[in-house]
Design a protein around this motif. Structure first.
Motif, PDB file in Angstrom:
ATOM      1  N   THR A  63       5.878  10.364   3.029  1.00 27.35           N
ATOM      2  CA  THR A  63       6.880  10.837   2.074  1.00 27.35           C
ATOM      3  C   THR A  63       8.271  10.606   2.651  1.00 27.35           C
ATOM      4  O   THR A  63       8.534  10.925   3.807  1.00 27.35           O
ATOM      5  CB  THR A  63       6.701  12.341   1.788  1.00 27.35           C
ATOM      6  OG1 THR A  63       5.374  12.576   1.319  1.00 27.35           O
ATOM      7  CG2 THR A  63       7.686  12.802   0.730  1.00 27.35           C
TER       8      THR A  63
ATOM      9  N   THR B 160       0.807  -1.228   0.000  1.00 29.48           N
ATOM     10  CA  THR B 160       0.000   0.000   0.000  1.00 29.48           C
ATOM     11  C   THR B 160       0.836   1.273   0.000  1.00 29.48           C
ATOM     12  O   THR B 160       0.279   2.374   0.077  1.00 29.48           O
ATOM     13  CB  THR B 160      -0.950   0.016   1.218  1.00 29.48           C
ATOM     14  OG1 THR B 160      -0.182  -0.183   2.426  1.00 29.48           O
ATOM     15  CG2 THR B 160      -1.999  -1.087   1.114  1.00 29.48           C
TER      16      THR B 160
ATOM     17  N   TRP C 118      -4.476   5.716   9.695  1.00 29.77           N
ATOM     18  CA  TRP C 118      -4.611   4.898   8.489  1.00 29.77           C
ATOM     19  C   TRP C 118      -3.844   3.591   8.634  1.00 29.77           C
ATOM     20  O   TRP C 118      -4.316   2.519   8.221  1.00 29.77           O
ATOM     21  CB  TRP C 118      -4.133   5.667   7.262  1.00 29.77           C
ATOM     22  CG  TRP C 118      -4.983   6.845   6.938  1.00 29.77           C
ATOM     23  CD1 TRP C 118      -4.689   8.165   7.184  1.00 29.77           C
ATOM     24  CD2 TRP C 118      -6.282   6.833   6.339  1.00 29.77           C
ATOM     25  NE1 TRP C 118      -5.710   8.963   6.772  1.00 29.77           N
ATOM     26  CE2 TRP C 118      -6.711   8.183   6.249  1.00 29.77           C
ATOM     27  CE3 TRP C 118      -7.123   5.824   5.874  1.00 29.77           C
ATOM     28  CZ2 TRP C 118      -7.942   8.527   5.705  1.00 29.77           C
ATOM     29  CZ3 TRP C 118      -8.351   6.168   5.337  1.00 29.77           C
ATOM     30  CH2 TRP C 118      -8.745   7.502   5.253  1.00 29.77           C
TER      31      TRP C 118
ATOM     32  N   ASN D 279       8.183  -0.547  -4.570  1.00 29.26           N
ATOM     33  CA  ASN D 279       7.563   0.701  -4.112  1.00 29.26           C
ATOM     34  C   ASN D 279       8.488   1.626  -3.326  1.00 29.26           C
ATOM     35  O   ASN D 279       8.041   2.649  -2.814  1.00 29.26           O
ATOM     36  CB  ASN D 279       6.337   0.372  -3.249  1.00 29.26           C
ATOM     37  CG  ASN D 279       5.257  -0.351  -4.031  1.00 29.26           C
ATOM     38  OD1 ASN D 279       5.093  -0.139  -5.225  1.00 29.26           O
ATOM     39  ND2 ASN D 279       4.506  -1.210  -3.356  1.00 29.26           N
TER      40      ASN D 279
ATOM     41  N   GLN E 186       8.403   5.851   5.029  1.00 29.95           N
ATOM     42  CA  GLN E 186       7.966   4.598   4.400  1.00 29.95           C
ATOM     43  C   GLN E 186       8.270   3.405   5.298  1.00 29.95           C
ATOM     44  O   GLN E 186       7.439   2.502   5.443  1.00 29.95           O
ATOM     45  CB  GLN E 186       8.661   4.427   3.046  1.00 29.95           C
ATOM     46  CG  GLN E 186       8.133   5.350   1.957  1.00 29.95           C
ATOM     47  CD  GLN E 186       8.856   5.136   0.644  1.00 29.95           C
ATOM     48  OE1 GLN E 186      10.065   4.853   0.614  1.00 29.95           O
ATOM     49  NE2 GLN E 186       8.141   5.267  -0.453  1.00 29.95           N
TER      50      GLN E 186
ATOM     51  N   PRO F  62       2.287   2.972  -2.357  1.00 28.52           N
ATOM     52  CA  PRO F  62       1.945   3.999  -3.354  1.00 28.52           C
ATOM     53  C   PRO F  62       0.768   4.886  -2.939  1.00 28.52           C
ATOM     54  O   PRO F  62       0.637   6.016  -3.432  1.00 28.52           O
ATOM     55  CB  PRO F  62       1.585   3.164  -4.596  1.00 28.52           C
ATOM     56  CG  PRO F  62       2.354   1.894  -4.426  1.00 28.52           C
ATOM     57  CD  PRO F  62       2.308   1.620  -2.951  1.00 28.52           C
ATOM     58  N   TRP F  63      -0.091   4.396  -2.053  1.00 28.33           N
ATOM     59  CA  TRP F  63      -1.268   5.166  -1.627  1.00 28.33           C
ATOM     60  C   TRP F  63      -1.146   5.662  -0.197  1.00 28.33           C
ATOM     61  O   TRP F  63      -1.997   6.405   0.283  1.00 28.33           O
ATOM     62  CB  TRP F  63      -2.524   4.301  -1.749  1.00 28.33           C
ATOM     63  CG  TRP F  63      -2.710   3.777  -3.133  1.00 28.33           C
ATOM     64  CD1 TRP F  63      -3.270   4.428  -4.202  1.00 28.33           C
ATOM     65  CD2 TRP F  63      -2.286   2.500  -3.631  1.00 28.33           C
ATOM     66  NE1 TRP F  63      -3.232   3.638  -5.312  1.00 28.33           N
ATOM     67  CE2 TRP F  63      -2.641   2.441  -5.005  1.00 28.33           C
ATOM     68  CE3 TRP F  63      -1.656   1.393  -3.050  1.00 28.33           C
ATOM     69  CZ2 TRP F  63      -2.361   1.324  -5.789  1.00 28.33           C
ATOM     70  CZ3 TRP F  63      -1.385   0.288  -3.828  1.00 28.33           C
ATOM     71  CH2 TRP F  63      -1.740   0.259  -5.189  1.00 28.33           C
ATOM     72  N   ALA F  64      -0.093   5.256   0.494  1.00 31.50           N
ATOM     73  CA  ALA F  64       0.088   5.665   1.879  1.00 31.50           C
ATOM     74  C   ALA F  64       0.429   7.144   1.961  1.00 31.50           C
ATOM     75  O   ALA F  64       1.194   7.659   1.143  1.00 31.50           O
ATOM     76  CB  ALA F  64       1.207   4.844   2.525  1.00 31.50           C
ATOM     77  N   PRO F  65      -0.126   7.852   2.948  1.00 29.34           N
ATOM     78  CA  PRO F  65       0.131   9.291   3.096  1.00 29.34           C
ATOM     79  C   PRO F  65       1.469   9.573   3.751  1.00 29.34           C
ATOM     80  O   PRO F  65       1.550  10.265   4.769  1.00 29.34           O
ATOM     81  CB  PRO F  65      -1.048   9.757   3.972  1.00 29.34           C
ATOM     82  CG  PRO F  65      -1.379   8.561   4.790  1.00 29.34           C
ATOM     83  CD  PRO F  65      -1.113   7.367   3.930  1.00 29.34           C
TER      84      PRO F  65
ATOM     85  N   TRP G 169       5.771   3.428   8.079  1.00 30.65           N
ATOM     86  CA  TRP G 169       4.456   2.962   7.628  1.00 30.65           C
ATOM     87  C   TRP G 169       4.398   1.434   7.582  1.00 30.65           C
ATOM     88  O   TRP G 169       3.479   0.817   8.126  1.00 30.65           O
ATOM     89  CB  TRP G 169       4.139   3.549   6.262  1.00 30.65           C
ATOM     90  CG  TRP G 169       2.935   2.923   5.597  1.00 30.65           C
ATOM     91  CD1 TRP G 169       2.935   1.881   4.714  1.00 30.65           C
ATOM     92  CD2 TRP G 169       1.568   3.289   5.780  1.00 30.65           C
ATOM     93  NE1 TRP G 169       1.656   1.576   4.333  1.00 30.65           N
ATOM     94  CE2 TRP G 169       0.791   2.419   4.961  1.00 30.65           C
ATOM     95  CE3 TRP G 169       0.921   4.271   6.524  1.00 30.65           C
ATOM     96  CZ2 TRP G 169      -0.598   2.505   4.891  1.00 30.65           C
ATOM     97  CZ3 TRP G 169      -0.471   4.349   6.460  1.00 30.65           C
ATOM     98  CH2 TRP G 169      -1.213   3.484   5.655  1.00 30.65           C
TER      99      TRP G 169
ATOM    100  N   TRP H 184      -0.472  10.014   9.650  1.00 25.74           N
ATOM    101  CA  TRP H 184      -0.886   8.816   8.930  1.00 25.74           C
ATOM    102  C   TRP H 184      -1.134   7.629   9.846  1.00 25.74           C
ATOM    103  O   TRP H 184      -1.621   6.583   9.407  1.00 25.74           O
ATOM    104  CB  TRP H 184       0.197   8.419   7.917  1.00 25.74           C
ATOM    105  CG  TRP H 184       1.588   8.408   8.482  1.00 25.74           C
ATOM    106  CD1 TRP H 184       2.523   9.401   8.412  1.00 25.74           C
ATOM    107  CD2 TRP H 184       2.209   7.341   9.228  1.00 25.74           C
ATOM    108  NE1 TRP H 184       3.678   9.023   9.049  1.00 25.74           N
ATOM    109  CE2 TRP H 184       3.518   7.763   9.561  1.00 25.74           C
ATOM    110  CE3 TRP H 184       1.792   6.067   9.623  1.00 25.74           C
ATOM    111  CZ2 TRP H 184       4.395   6.966  10.288  1.00 25.74           C
ATOM    112  CZ3 TRP H 184       2.666   5.270  10.344  1.00 25.74           C
ATOM    113  CH2 TRP H 184       3.957   5.728  10.668  1.00 25.74           C
TER     114      TRP H 184
END
Length: 234
Positions: free
Chosen positions: A24, A17, A155, A219, A29, A19-22, A32, A152
């Motif tokens: 940067t 996920t 999410w 990703n 990353q 590419p859609w995770a909020p 996340w 984030w």
């Protein structure tokens, strides 16, 4: 599913996920993927003696008993595919606006991932209460110190919780019928895979590992370092 299966599936979904995770940047990353992997263990906070309830001793065991009482027992409220992500997400939203509560959430995710994946980590520090506390809080502090405010986190919580529920949906015990179980207790269990069965250990776990590596390469910026190495080896 077993604890490490939930964590591995969470890591795979977290990497998939991205590419859609909020988020940067590389640090965010990593945070996340780690958070989703850890939070994929969160629904089992409703069970005393589970990996999450034992992780930090009384600090997690006492809340576990409370969650069990409030949510109707193991594999009910926290495993509801609608209410689980919603309630955990709302709580995480409230926590994400404060530095210390954000630190706690991220430390919880890292600690869970460390405990669940202990079988591939050298040593036993991550399996002890003090060792896990030190490693998880230090990791959370480092990630927060080198990345923007983790708005984030809610999410990541929701994605991790849904991943856990999807995994338990495949097992014999199943998961509750979303929302309607509050009126009449009923479960969804169409596949009846036994927890810890050969299929889980020999098929799903390796699949989750391969998927995690593949999605991380696809990703993140890791591919620009791996491709030249593979060319040299070839």
């Amino acid at each position: 599913m077993l604890g490490h299966s939930h964590a591995l599936s969470g890591l795979a979904v977290g990497a998939a996920t991205l590419p859609w995770a909020p988020v940067t940047g590389t640090v965010a990353q990593v945070a996340w993927v780690s958070a989703v992997g850890g939070f994929a263990m969160l629904p089992d906070l409703d069970q005393s003696g589970s990996t999450i309830s034992r992780m930090w001793g009384p600090l997690t065991d006492v809340p576990s008993g409370l969650v069990n009482a409030v949510t109707g027992g193991h594999r009910w409220g926290t495993h509801d595919a609608v209410l689980g992500p919603l309630v955990f997400g709302v709580l995480a939203t409230a926590a994400a606006w404060n530095h210390w509560s954000s630190l706690l959430l991220l430390a919880l995710a890292i600690g869970l991932a460390l405990r669940a994946l202990h079988f591939v980590i050298p040593g036993r520090a991550e399996n002890t209460v003090v060792g896990n506390l030190l490693l998880s809080w230090a990791g959370a502090w480092l990630l927060l110190a080198h990345s923007p405010s983790p708005v984030w986190l809610p999410w990541a919580v929701a994605v991790g919780v849904l991943t856990h529920i999807a995994g338990d949906f495949l097992t014999k015990e199943g998961v509750p019928v979303p929302v309607f179980w509050l009126v009449r207790r009923s479960r969804l269990s169409p596949i009846h895979l036994r927890t810890g069965a050969f299929v889980e250990k020999a098929v799903l776990v390796p699949l989750f590992v391969v998927a995690t590596v593949a999605f991380l390469l696809a990703n993140t910026g890791a591919r620009q370092f791996v491709d030249p190495l593979l060319q040299q080896l070839g």
